[in-house]
Design an enzyme around this catalytic site. Sequence first.
Site, PDB file in Angstrom:
ATOM      1  N   LEU A 262      34.549  15.972 -57.249  1.00 28.28           N
ATOM      2  CA  LEU A 262      35.231  15.053 -58.177  1.00 28.28           C
ATOM      3  C   LEU A 262      35.089  15.582 -59.608  1.00 28.28           C
ATOM      4  O   LEU A 262      34.343  15.054 -60.421  1.00 28.28           O
ATOM      5  CB  LEU A 262      34.663  13.635 -58.060  1.00 28.28           C
ATOM      6  CG  LEU A 262      35.503  12.558 -58.755  1.00 28.28           C
ATOM      7  CD1 LEU A 262      36.748  12.228 -57.928  1.00 28.28           C
ATOM      8  CD2 LEU A 262      34.699  11.281 -58.986  1.00 28.28           C
TER       9      LEU A 262
ATOM     10  N   ARG B   1      37.762  17.812 -62.661  1.00 26.08           N
ATOM     11  CA  ARG B   1      39.041  17.552 -63.339  1.00 26.08           C
ATOM     12  C   ARG B   1      40.148  17.233 -62.338  1.00 26.08           C
ATOM     13  O   ARG B   1      40.854  16.229 -62.467  1.00 26.08           O
ATOM     14  CB  ARG B   1      39.435  18.765 -64.194  1.00 26.08           C
ATOM     15  CG  ARG B   1      38.567  18.980 -65.426  1.00 26.08           C
ATOM     16  CD  ARG B   1      38.887  20.311 -66.092  1.00 26.08           C
ATOM     17  NE  ARG B   1      38.485  21.400 -65.223  1.00 26.08           N
ATOM     18  CZ  ARG B   1      37.478  22.247 -65.498  1.00 26.08           C
ATOM     19  NH1 ARG B   1      36.825  22.166 -66.635  1.00 26.08           N
ATOM     20  NH2 ARG B   1      37.155  23.193 -64.643  1.00 26.08           N
TER      21      ARG B   1
ATOM     22  N   ARG C  66      27.320  17.672 -56.623  1.00 21.45           N
ATOM     23  CA  ARG C  66      25.870  17.861 -56.670  1.00 21.45           C
ATOM     24  C   ARG C  66      25.235  16.775 -57.537  1.00 21.45           C
ATOM     25  O   ARG C  66      24.128  16.321 -57.279  1.00 21.45           O
ATOM     26  CB  ARG C  66      25.527  19.254 -57.215  1.00 21.45           C
ATOM     27  CG  ARG C  66      25.809  20.364 -56.206  1.00 21.45           C
ATOM     28  CD  ARG C  66      25.796  21.708 -56.854  1.00 21.45           C
ATOM     29  NE  ARG C  66      26.796  21.788 -57.933  1.00 21.45           N
ATOM     30  CZ  ARG C  66      27.109  22.903 -58.562  1.00 21.45           C
ATOM     31  NH1 ARG C  66      26.500  24.027 -58.255  1.00 21.45           N
ATOM     32  NH2 ARG C  66      28.033  22.898 -59.499  1.00 21.45           N
ATOM     33  N   THR C  67      25.990  16.364 -58.580  1.00 22.76           N
ATOM     34  CA  THR C  67      25.469  15.368 -59.518  1.00 22.76           C
ATOM     35  C   THR C  67      26.386  14.159 -59.548  1.00 22.76           C
ATOM     36  O   THR C  67      27.609  14.304 -59.654  1.00 22.76           O
ATOM     37  CB  THR C  67      25.428  15.971 -60.943  1.00 22.76           C
ATOM     38  OG1 THR C  67      24.957  17.307 -60.852  1.00 22.76           O
ATOM     39  CG2 THR C  67      24.524  15.158 -61.847  1.00 22.76           C
TER      40      THR C  67
ATOM     41  N   GLY D  51      40.960  23.476 -52.489  1.00 25.03           N
ATOM     42  CA  GLY D  51      39.988  24.182 -53.337  1.00 25.03           C
ATOM     43  C   GLY D  51      40.059  25.683 -53.096  1.00 25.03           C
ATOM     44  O   GLY D  51      40.890  26.379 -53.690  1.00 25.03           O
ATOM     45  N   ARG D  52      39.177  26.150 -52.211  1.00 23.08           N
ATOM     46  CA  ARG D  52      39.175  27.558 -51.828  1.00 23.08           C
ATOM     47  C   ARG D  52      38.921  27.670 -50.319  1.00 23.08           C
ATOM     48  O   ARG D  52      38.099  26.922 -49.770  1.00 23.08           O
ATOM     49  CB  ARG D  52      38.078  28.336 -52.569  1.00 23.08           C
ATOM     50  CG  ARG D  52      38.414  28.684 -54.009  1.00 23.08           C
ATOM     51  CD  ARG D  52      39.482  29.770 -54.109  1.00 23.08           C
ATOM     52  NE  ARG D  52      39.807  30.111 -55.487  1.00 23.08           N
ATOM     53  CZ  ARG D  52      40.816  29.584 -56.183  1.00 23.08           C
ATOM     54  NH1 ARG D  52      41.604  28.670 -55.645  1.00 23.08           N
ATOM     55  NH2 ARG D  52      41.043  29.975 -57.429  1.00 23.08           N
TER      56      ARG D  52
ATOM     57  N   ASP E 266      46.071  24.312 -48.251  1.00 23.34           N
ATOM     58  CA  ASP E 266      46.808  25.132 -49.227  1.00 23.34           C
ATOM     59  C   ASP E 266      46.103  26.467 -49.435  1.00 23.34           C
ATOM     60  O   ASP E 266      46.654  27.369 -50.064  1.00 23.34           O
ATOM     61  CB  ASP E 266      46.914  24.382 -50.567  1.00 23.34           C
ATOM     62  CG  ASP E 266      47.785  25.102 -51.586  1.00 23.34           C
ATOM     63  OD1 ASP E 266      48.913  25.515 -51.223  1.00 23.34           O
ATOM     64  OD2 ASP E 266      47.340  25.276 -52.735  1.00 23.34           O
TER      65      ASP E 266
ATOM     66  N   GLU F  34      43.382  35.146 -47.659  1.00 19.26           N
ATOM     67  CA  GLU F  34      44.798  35.091 -48.040  1.00 19.26           C
ATOM     68  C   GLU F  34      45.344  36.484 -48.350  1.00 19.26           C
ATOM     69  O   GLU F  34      44.619  37.297 -48.909  1.00 19.26           O
ATOM     70  CB  GLU F  34      44.955  34.171 -49.267  1.00 19.26           C
ATOM     71  CG  GLU F  34      44.547  32.742 -48.954  1.00 19.26           C
ATOM     72  CD  GLU F  34      44.503  31.852 -50.198  1.00 19.26           C
ATOM     73  OE1 GLU F  34      44.964  32.269 -51.263  1.00 19.26           O
ATOM     74  OE2 GLU F  34      43.984  30.744 -50.075  1.00 19.26           O
TER      75      GLU F  34
ATOM     76  N   HIS G 114      49.242  28.536 -50.695  1.00 19.93           N
ATOM     77  CA  HIS G 114      48.549  28.472 -51.989  1.00 19.93           C
ATOM     78  C   HIS G 114      49.523  28.174 -53.141  1.00 19.93           C
ATOM     79  O   HIS G 114      49.647  28.968 -54.081  1.00 19.93           O
ATOM     80  CB  HIS G 114      47.780  29.779 -52.253  1.00 19.93           C
ATOM     81  CG  HIS G 114      46.641  29.618 -53.219  1.00 19.93           C
ATOM     82  ND1 HIS G 114      45.464  30.310 -53.093  1.00 19.93           N
ATOM     83  CD2 HIS G 114      46.503  28.839 -54.319  1.00 19.93           C
ATOM     84  CE1 HIS G 114      44.650  29.975 -54.091  1.00 19.93           C
ATOM     85  NE2 HIS G 114      45.261  29.089 -54.842  1.00 19.93           N
TER      86      HIS G 114
HETATM   87  P1  NDP Z   1      35.795  21.221 -62.033  1.00 20.79           P
HETATM   88  O1  NDP Z   1      34.743  22.181 -62.400  1.00 20.79           O
HETATM   89  O2  NDP Z   1      36.309  20.260 -63.042  1.00 20.79           O
HETATM   90  O3  NDP Z   1      35.342  20.370 -60.753  1.00 20.79           O
HETATM   91  C1  NDP Z   1      34.591  20.904 -59.725  1.00 20.79           C
HETATM   92  C2  NDP Z   1      33.799  19.764 -59.081  1.00 20.79           C
HETATM   93  O4  NDP Z   1      33.138  20.270 -57.909  1.00 20.79           O
HETATM   94  C3  NDP Z   1      32.738  19.186 -59.981  1.00 20.79           C
HETATM   95  O5  NDP Z   1      32.820  17.789 -59.914  1.00 20.79           O
HETATM   96  C4  NDP Z   1      31.424  19.685 -59.409  1.00 20.79           C
HETATM   97  O6  NDP Z   1      30.400  18.722 -59.600  1.00 20.79           O
HETATM   98  C5  NDP Z   1      31.769  19.872 -57.937  1.00 20.79           C
HETATM   99  N1  NDP Z   1      30.979  20.955 -57.323  1.00 20.79           N
HETATM  100  C6  NDP Z   1      30.879  22.233 -57.735  1.00 20.79           C
HETATM  101  N2  NDP Z   1      30.056  22.926 -56.938  1.00 20.79           N
HETATM  102  C7  NDP Z   1      29.617  22.064 -55.996  1.00 20.79           C
HETATM  103  C8  NDP Z   1      28.726  22.177 -54.893  1.00 20.79           C
HETATM  104  N3  NDP Z   1      28.112  23.331 -54.607  1.00 20.79           N
HETATM  105  N4  NDP Z   1      28.508  21.082 -54.137  1.00 20.79           N
HETATM  106  C9  NDP Z   1      29.111  19.897 -54.422  1.00 20.79           C
HETATM  107  N5  NDP Z   1      29.978  19.737 -55.444  1.00 20.79           N
HETATM  108  C10 NDP Z   1      30.219  20.802 -56.232  1.00 20.79           C
HETATM  109  O7  NDP Z   1      36.994  22.125 -61.476  1.00 20.79           O
HETATM  110  P2  NDP Z   1      38.549  21.733 -61.291  1.00 20.79           P
HETATM  111  O8  NDP Z   1      38.645  20.359 -60.750  1.00 20.79           O
HETATM  112  O9  NDP Z   1      39.297  22.071 -62.512  1.00 20.79           O
HETATM  113  O10 NDP Z   1      38.956  22.804 -60.144  1.00 20.79           O
HETATM  114  C11 NDP Z   1      38.294  22.791 -58.908  1.00 20.79           C
HETATM  115  C12 NDP Z   1      38.693  23.980 -58.050  1.00 20.79           C
HETATM  116  O11 NDP Z   1      39.988  23.774 -57.482  1.00 20.79           O
HETATM  117  C13 NDP Z   1      38.847  25.333 -58.780  1.00 20.79           C
HETATM  118  O12 NDP Z   1      37.591  25.945 -58.971  1.00 20.79           O
HETATM  119  C14 NDP Z   1      39.733  26.118 -57.832  1.00 20.79           C
HETATM  120  O13 NDP Z   1      38.945  26.863 -56.920  1.00 20.79           O
HETATM  121  C15 NDP Z   1      40.507  25.040 -57.074  1.00 20.79           C
HETATM  122  N6  NDP Z   1      41.940  25.089 -57.415  1.00 20.79           N
HETATM  123  C16 NDP Z   1      42.863  25.394 -56.439  1.00 20.79           C
HETATM  124  C17 NDP Z   1      44.203  25.463 -56.747  1.00 20.79           C
HETATM  125  C18 NDP Z   1      45.221  25.792 -55.716  1.00 20.79           C
HETATM  126  O14 NDP Z   1      46.232  26.394 -56.059  1.00 20.79           O
HETATM  127  N7  NDP Z   1      45.026  25.409 -54.466  1.00 20.79           N
HETATM  128  C19 NDP Z   1      44.690  25.257 -58.112  1.00 20.79           C
HETATM  129  C20 NDP Z   1      43.636  24.920 -59.055  1.00 20.79           C
HETATM  130  C21 NDP Z   1      42.320  24.859 -58.706  1.00 20.79           C
HETATM  131  P3  NDP Z   1      28.850  19.165 -59.703  1.00 20.79           P
HETATM  132  O15 NDP Z   1      28.795  20.301 -60.671  1.00 20.79           O
HETATM  133  O16 NDP Z   1      28.136  17.921 -60.146  1.00 20.79           O
HETATM  134  O17 NDP Z   1      28.454  19.579 -58.311  1.00 20.79           O
END
Ligand code: NDP
Length: 322
Positions: A152, A154, A175-176, A231-232, A256, A261, A279
């Site tokens: 959760l 951006r 994580r937080t 995500g990935r 996606d 890929e 993607h």
């Molecule tokens: P943010 O950094 O805003 O959000 C990432 C969230 O993931 C945070 O809330 C973070 O919280 C949580 N997180 C990170 N690592 C972990 C973990 N190990 N365990 C649990 N939670 C975790 O990134 P965005 O929302 O801007 O983007 C997220 C991802 O989406 C990008 O990194 C990219 O890989 C993917 N993406 C894919 C696209 C597509 O075309 N399909 C397009 C754009 C983005 P916390 O740190 O508290 O754990």
Amino acid sequence: DEARPTILIPGRINAHVRQRVQSEFNCISIETADASLVQPHDRRRVRGIAAMTEISAPFIDAFDRLEIIGNFGVGYDAVDAAHAARRGVMVTYTPDVLSDEVADTTIGLVLNTLRRLPQAEAWLRSGRWLKEGAFPLTPLTLRGRTAGIFGLGRIGLAIARRLEGFGIPVHYHNRTQRADVAYPYHATLRDLAEAVDLLICVVPGGESTEKAVGAEVFAALGENGVFINVGRGTTVDEPALIKALEDETIAAAGLDVFADEPRVPRALMALDNACLLPHVASASVPTRNAMGDLLVDNLVSWFSGGAALTPVSETRSLNRNS
Ligand code: NDP
């Protein structure tokens, strides 16, 4: 011209980025991120890189005067940012400008997965509506579901807000725990999967999330459960996902992103309960142009004023004069 910094573009990149780099800098383009494709004389001139491909530690080390790497995208798991930070090289990315687009696409993927809209359109186009009548009712629906967002941030929050509009309760795991939202928090991904029947993965790639979604999570999600990944691909144990879809441990998946890929496993393509996109979550012309502008604006700002606009966390404390 010598006064302008030289920017290297390895591999494919958005046309708008290439145009702007060419008009504002000296630009060198190579087919892939392989330093041997750059003449030794040119290698010493490279001060910036604009890329949407893997940027490894050896590639970074091939350029003595490299100052900044602009990553096209918010996910920068393909860039060795930790190594760049050690070398004093700034890394920038493109947060925020794509969040709404990615969230919109995610909602589309959720509905396509549940209501089989791509299959329904194929039914019409192939003349089956005329010959055979109505498209079969879909066993799955969004109605009555509870969503769980793994990541959760951006984009995750933009998805959550949309789901609220659909009347769908949202839970999450990070994580937080966030202090600024009221959505129920689960301290583990397994607990989240247990509590919901629509699990949406939007965490960053990289080591900390590698294969985080596996057999145990699918078992917890359950037979009415639907898994969505925007995500990935590396975050999912892909063979375990294929098995969960084949033996109906979960009901369906919408993806996606994939582990390798653009290669998508044949077993995944053969599955009727998987909705697969190449993607495309941020892939509209306006959003990709906005990402491109932010990438190039970072380079322009760095080389004119000395500050990056959107540095990644690993290089946040670097500035041009340090
Ligand atoms: P943010 O950094 O805003 O959000 C990432 C969230 O993931 C945070 O809330 C973070 O919280 C949580 N997180 C990170 N690592 C972990 C973990 N190990 N365990 C649990 N939670 C975790 O990134 P965005 O929302 O801007 O983007 C997220 C991802 O989406 C990008 O990194 C990219 O890989 C993917 N993406 C894919 C696209 C597509 O075309 N399909 C397009 C754009 C983005 P916390 O740190 O508290 O754990």
